[in-house]
Design a protein around this motif. Structure first.
Motif, PDB file in Angstrom:
ATOM      1  N   TYR A  47       0.857  -1.188   0.000  1.00 57.49           N
ATOM      2  CA  TYR A  47       0.000   0.000   0.000  1.00 57.49           C
ATOM      3  C   TYR A  47       0.887   1.230   0.000  1.00 57.49           C
ATOM      4  O   TYR A  47       1.704   1.420   0.894  1.00 57.49           O
ATOM      5  CB  TYR A  47      -0.888  -0.039   1.240  1.00 57.49           C
ATOM      6  N   ASN A  48       0.759   2.075  -1.048  1.00 56.48           N
ATOM      7  CA  ASN A  48       1.585   3.267  -1.177  1.00 56.48           C
ATOM      8  C   ASN A  48       0.718   4.441  -1.632  1.00 56.48           C
ATOM      9  O   ASN A  48       0.105   4.388  -2.697  1.00 56.48           O
ATOM     10  CB  ASN A  48       2.710   3.020  -2.193  1.00 56.48           C
ATOM     11  N   ASN A  49       0.667   5.500  -0.799  1.00 54.22           N
ATOM     12  CA  ASN A  49      -0.109   6.704  -1.146  1.00 54.22           C
ATOM     13  C   ASN A  49      -1.528   6.365  -1.610  1.00 54.22           C
ATOM     14  O   ASN A  49      -1.976   6.777  -2.689  1.00 54.22           O
ATOM     15  CB  ASN A  49       0.614   7.517  -2.231  1.00 54.22           C
ATOM     16  N   ASP A  50      -2.233   5.607  -0.776  1.00 54.18           N
ATOM     17  CA  ASP A  50      -3.636   5.246  -1.025  1.00 54.18           C
ATOM     18  C   ASP A  50      -3.833   4.353  -2.239  1.00 54.18           C
ATOM     19  O   ASP A  50      -4.936   4.282  -2.794  1.00 54.18           O
ATOM     20  CB  ASP A  50      -4.505   6.501  -1.176  1.00 54.18           C
ATOM     21  N   GLU A  51      -2.773   3.684  -2.672  1.00 55.64           N
ATOM     22  CA  GLU A  51      -2.879   2.776  -3.816  1.00 55.64           C
ATOM     23  C   GLU A  51      -2.308   1.405  -3.473  1.00 55.64           C
ATOM     24  O   GLU A  51      -1.311   1.303  -2.769  1.00 55.64           O
ATOM     25  CB  GLU A  51      -2.099   3.312  -5.013  1.00 55.64           C
ATOM     26  N   VAL A  52      -2.957   0.377  -4.001  1.00 55.74           N
ATOM     27  CA  VAL A  52      -2.401  -0.969  -3.929  1.00 55.74           C
ATOM     28  C   VAL A  52      -1.512  -1.161  -5.153  1.00 55.74           C
ATOM     29  O   VAL A  52      -1.982  -1.045  -6.287  1.00 55.74           O
ATOM     30  CB  VAL A  52      -3.519  -2.037  -3.923  1.00 55.74           C
ATOM     31  N   ILE A  53      -0.221  -1.400  -4.927  1.00 59.18           N
ATOM     32  CA  ILE A  53       0.707  -1.547  -6.052  1.00 59.18           C
ATOM     33  C   ILE A  53       1.557  -2.809  -5.895  1.00 59.18           C
ATOM     34  O   ILE A  53       1.754  -3.311  -4.792  1.00 59.18           O
ATOM     35  CB  ILE A  53       1.645  -0.322  -6.199  1.00 59.18           C
ATOM     36  N   LEU A  54       2.049  -3.293  -7.025  1.00 57.59           N
ATOM     37  CA  LEU A  54       2.928  -4.460  -7.024  1.00 57.59           C
ATOM     38  C   LEU A  54       4.271  -4.103  -6.402  1.00 57.59           C
ATOM     39  O   LEU A  54       4.871  -3.073  -6.746  1.00 57.59           O
ATOM     40  CB  LEU A  54       3.142  -4.950  -8.456  1.00 57.59           C
ATOM     41  N   ILE A  55       4.756  -4.946  -5.487  1.00 59.07           N
ATOM     42  CA  ILE A  55       6.066  -4.735  -4.874  1.00 59.07           C
ATOM     43  C   ILE A  55       6.899  -6.014  -5.053  1.00 59.07           C
ATOM     44  O   ILE A  55       6.526  -6.903  -5.802  1.00 59.07           O
ATOM     45  CB  ILE A  55       5.943  -4.358  -3.380  1.00 59.07           C
TER      46      ILE A  55
END
Length: 227
Positions: free
Chosen positions: A190-198
């Protein structure tokens, strides 16, 4: 750099600029010396696989960027086997997302009485497991994640949609060099209100076949990068 976490296949460091550094290792998940991306413990060491996984990850992160899919990737230094990424909060104590295009591995160990090994799973099947070696990486549903306060069902829907899109991009790319993707493992944050691939998109997290035979991770990386 300050060590944040020592993982099975990579270590995580904090950087002064607020980003995070991943240091890739030569360790692979498996059992009894045999590589298996579905296993939850390190089973073998393959010399050079850390840098190979990094190069593959960079290749696919660039592919996703061109497709308009946001990830945590910033840049990489292959010689040092490091990748700089955006900071992201993991879900719970770590959540793995597996997209299965073909029934095999742990899926068959669980559900083999209902489906034959090697059966195509039309459209892709997405499942989540908590990272917990002692409990054998237990499966968890979207409703379970919401009930536990780990992730809202809206976040899960976004993660599932991205997983299917990313898997298709990877599978389509592999198909151009005569390879069949059977399953692939991801991690999201979770980054800056977004679900992103890590994390990574690497041969060590894929199960890929060529002409009915599984392709080992080092060979797979060579096929991906030396086309």
């Amino acid at each position: 750099m300050k060590l944040i976490y020592e993982g099975k296949t990579k270590d995580v460091y904090s950087l002064e600029n607020g980003n995070v550094m991943l240091k890739f290792k030569d360790d692979c998940t498996g059992k009894d010396g045999v590589f298996d991306p579905g296993e939850n413990s390190v089973g073998l060491k393959i010399e050079g696989i850390g840098k190979a996984n990094l190069r593959t990850s960079v290749y696919y992160f660039d592919l996703l960027k061109k497709a308009g899919i946001k990830t945590h990737y910033v840049n990489a230094n292959v010689d040092e086997a490091t990748m700089e990424v955006l900071p992201a909060k993991v879900f719970g104590h770590g959540l793995e997302v597996i997209c299965r295009l073909v029934a095999t591995g742990s899926f068959i160990r669980r559900y083999g009485e209902y489906i034959a090994d090697g059966t195509t799973l039309e459209g892709g099947y997405v499942e989540c497991t908590f990272k917990n070696d002692e409990k054998g990486d237990p499966l968890v549903t979207s409703e379970g994640l919401a009930a536990l306060g780990v992730m809202s069902e809206e976040m899960f829907a976004s993660m599932k949609e991205q997983t299917l899109k990313i898997t298709k991009l990877v599978a389509d790319d592999l198909k151009t060099i005569g390879l069949d993707l059977w399953d692939i493992k991801f991690e999201f944050g979770y980054n800056n209100d977004e679900v992103i691939l890590i994390d990574e998109i690497a041969s060590g997290n894929m199960r890929v076949y060529k002409d009915g035979q599984i392709v080992e991770p080092v060979e797979l990386t060579k096929l991906i990068l030396n086309r």
